[in-house]
Write a protein that holds these residues in place. Structure first.
Motif, short mmCIF file in Angstrom:
data_model
loop_
_atom_site.label_atom_id
_atom_site.label_comp_id
_atom_site.label_asym_id
_atom_site.label_seq_id
_atom_site.Cartn_x
_atom_site.Cartn_y
_atom_site.Cartn_z
N ARG A 21 24.67 54.49 55.80
CA ARG A 21 23.95 53.25 55.55
C ARG A 21 24.66 52.07 56.16
NH1 ARG A 21 22.48 54.50 49.27
NH2 ARG A 21 20.80 55.95 49.70
N SER A 22 24.05 50.92 56.04
CA SER A 22 24.64 49.70 56.57
C SER A 22 26.04 49.48 56.04
CB SER A 22 23.76 48.50 56.19
OG SER A 22 24.41 47.30 56.48
N ARG A 23 26.95 49.07 56.92
CA ARG A 23 28.31 48.81 56.51
C ARG A 23 28.61 47.32 56.54
NH1 ARG A 23 31.97 53.86 58.72
NH2 ARG A 23 30.53 55.47 58.05
N ARG A 24 27.60 46.50 56.34
CA ARG A 24 27.83 45.06 56.26
C ARG A 24 28.64 44.73 55.02
NH1 ARG A 24 22.08 42.70 55.92
NH2 ARG A 24 21.81 44.63 54.76
N ALA A 25 29.35 43.63 55.12
CA ALA A 25 30.18 43.22 53.99
C ALA A 25 29.33 42.88 52.79
CB ALA A 25 31.02 42.00 54.39
N LEU A 26 29.83 43.22 51.60
CA LEU A 26 29.14 42.82 50.39
C LEU A 26 29.15 41.31 50.28
CD1 LEU A 26 30.57 45.42 47.84
CD2 LEU A 26 28.44 45.54 49.12
N SER A 27 28.09 40.74 49.77
CA SER A 27 27.95 39.28 49.70
C SER A 27 28.50 38.77 48.37
CB SER A 27 26.47 38.89 49.84
OG SER A 27 25.96 39.38 51.06
N PHE A 28 29.73 38.27 48.40
CA PHE A 28 30.31 37.74 47.18
C PHE A 28 31.52 36.89 47.55
CE2 PHE A 28 33.22 41.02 48.10
CZ PHE A 28 34.40 40.73 47.44
N THR A 29 31.99 36.11 46.57
CA THR A 29 33.18 35.30 46.75
C THR A 29 34.40 36.08 46.29
OG1 THR A 29 31.92 33.28 46.37
CG2 THR A 29 34.32 33.13 46.15
N GLN A 124 23.23 51.42 44.75
CA GLN A 124 21.93 52.00 45.04
C GLN A 124 20.83 50.94 44.95
OE1 GLN A 124 22.08 54.87 46.70
NE2 GLN A 124 20.78 56.02 45.31
N GLU A 125 20.92 50.09 43.93
CA GLU A 125 19.86 49.11 43.68
C GLU A 125 19.95 47.89 44.58
OE1 GLU A 125 18.26 46.25 40.03
OE2 GLU A 125 19.80 47.77 39.66
N LYS A 126 21.18 47.38 44.81
CA LYS A 126 21.33 46.09 45.47
C LYS A 126 21.94 46.17 46.87
CE LYS A 126 22.06 44.01 40.92
NZ LYS A 126 23.02 43.30 40.04
N LYS A 127 22.39 47.34 47.26
CA LYS A 127 23.00 47.54 48.57
C LYS A 127 24.12 46.51 48.80
CE LYS A 127 20.04 50.81 49.46
NZ LYS A 127 19.27 50.76 48.20
N THR A 128 24.04 45.74 49.88
CA THR A 128 25.12 44.81 50.21
C THR A 128 25.19 43.61 49.28
OG1 THR A 128 23.69 43.69 51.82
CG2 THR A 128 25.09 45.47 52.64
N GLU A 129 24.20 43.45 48.40
CA GLU A 129 24.24 42.35 47.44
C GLU A 129 24.96 42.75 46.15
OE1 GLU A 129 23.18 39.28 48.17
OE2 GLU A 129 22.71 40.07 50.17
N ALA A 130 25.36 44.00 46.04
CA ALA A 130 26.04 44.46 44.83
C ALA A 130 27.37 43.73 44.67
CB ALA A 130 26.27 45.96 44.91
N GLN A 131 27.65 43.31 43.46
CA GLN A 131 28.90 42.61 43.17
C GLN A 131 30.01 43.62 42.85
OE1 GLN A 131 29.31 38.99 43.23
NE2 GLN A 131 27.53 39.52 44.46
N PRO A 132 31.23 43.35 43.29
CA PRO A 132 32.32 44.29 43.03
C PRO A 132 32.75 44.28 41.58
CG PRO A 132 33.16 42.31 44.05
CD PRO A 132 31.67 42.18 44.05
N VAL A 151 50.42 44.68 46.86
CA VAL A 151 49.06 45.13 46.51
C VAL A 151 48.64 44.45 45.21
CG1 VAL A 151 47.57 47.11 46.09
CG2 VAL A 151 49.59 47.35 47.58
N ARG A 152 47.42 43.94 45.20
CA ARG A 152 46.89 43.30 44.00
C ARG A 152 45.49 43.84 43.71
NH1 ARG A 152 46.71 36.91 42.24
NH2 ARG A 152 44.56 36.87 41.51
N THR A 153 45.27 44.24 42.47
CA THR A 153 43.96 44.71 42.02
C THR A 153 43.38 43.71 41.04
OG1 THR A 153 44.64 47.02 42.27
CG2 THR A 153 42.71 46.59 40.90
N ASP A 154 42.22 43.16 41.37
CA ASP A 154 41.54 42.20 40.50
C ASP A 154 40.36 42.86 39.81
OD1 ASP A 154 42.34 39.05 41.00
OD2 ASP A 154 42.88 40.34 42.67
N ILE A 155 40.32 42.73 38.50
CA ILE A 155 39.21 43.26 37.71
C ILE A 155 38.10 42.21 37.65
CG2 ILE A 155 38.49 44.14 35.46
CD1 ILE A 155 41.41 45.00 35.02
N CYS A 156 36.95 42.54 38.18
CA CYS A 156 35.82 41.60 38.22
C CYS A 156 34.77 41.92 37.16
CB CYS A 156 35.17 41.62 39.60
SG CYS A 156 36.33 41.40 40.96
N ASN A 157 34.94 43.02 36.47
CA ASN A 157 34.01 43.43 35.41
C ASN A 157 34.84 43.68 34.16
OD1 ASN A 157 32.37 44.92 33.62
ND2 ASN A 157 31.11 45.68 35.30
N SER A 158 34.60 42.91 33.12
CA SER A 158 35.43 42.99 31.91
C SER A 158 35.32 44.34 31.21
CB SER A 158 35.03 41.88 30.94
OG SER A 158 33.66 41.98 30.57
#
Length: 208
Positions: A21-29, A124-132, A151-158
């Motif tokens: 599938r498309s390998r465009r970057a996910l759209s998020f900050t 599956q639902e949002k493709k490149t619009e999916a938030q990390p 290396v830094r790992t940021d948790i974006c989902n509580s």
């Protein structure tokens, strides 16, 4: 159990097509600074030895919620990681549900020095619009002088706990830096018909 079966069904039907599938970057900050100097003073680190830098890096993040810090040693190892990540950017990580009822599945997507992980359902639902849900960032500003990658790992989902984030971080690095691990990653990206998806998900040793 129902959640596990649902994940297995979704992945059996669709995960093997992810690399095509498309390998465009996910759209998020990005939730983390893009440069190391935006986190810690480079001048401070430049005058420290490798062990001191590791301690400063981990101590700095120890009290910060939703962040896990680690260190990768070795320029050659880092080059191998980047080469493999560029060639095979996708993989999946089964993560045990907090209540212990089955697991969810994270899809990883390397984009340069960043690895973005989102849920399979969201992808599956949002493709490149999916938030990390997790973002793993590799800071290589010290690799030439100190032979270190921070290396830094940021948790974006509580919903993802610190222990799970650490487990995913370790699993990801192991998958890209060991022969056995990368063999699975390579097959998932380039030989999906030879990737034993259900066996991989069912093996508790692969659960984060």
């Amino acid at each position: 159990r129902p959640r596990m079966l649902r994940c297995l069904h979704l992945l059996r039907e669709g995960a093997r097509r992810l690399p095509a599938r498309s390998r465009r970057a996910l759209s998020f900050t990005y939730p983390t600074p893009r440069k190391l100097d935006d986190i810690v003073r480079m001048q401070l680190l430049m005058h420290q030895d490798a062990d001191a830098i590791k301690q400063i890096w981990t101590d700095y993040h120890a009290s910060k919620p939703g962040v896990y810090a680690g260190v990768l040693t070795g320029k050659r190892k880092y080059e191998v990681l980047l080469q493999r990540a560029e060639r095979s950017p996708f993989f999946v990580y089964p993560m045990v549900a907090p209540e212990g009822d089955g697991f969810s599945v994270l899809v990883s997507n390397f984009q340069g020095k960043h690895c973005l992980l989102t849920s399979y359902e969201d992808y599956q639902e949002k493709k490149t619009e999916a938030q990390p849900h997790l973002v793993i960032t590799l800071y290589d500003e010290l690799v030439e002088l100190k032979d270190l990658i921070l290396v830094r790992t940021d948790i974006c989902n509580s919903a993802i706990g610190d222990d799970a984030a650490r487990s995913v971080n370790r699993a990801l690095l192991t998958n890209y830096l060991t022969s056995e691990g990368y063999d699975r990653v390579y097959r998932f990206n380039h030989e999906p018909n030879n990737f034993p998806l259900e066996q991989y998900l069912a093996d508790v040793n692969n659960h984060c």
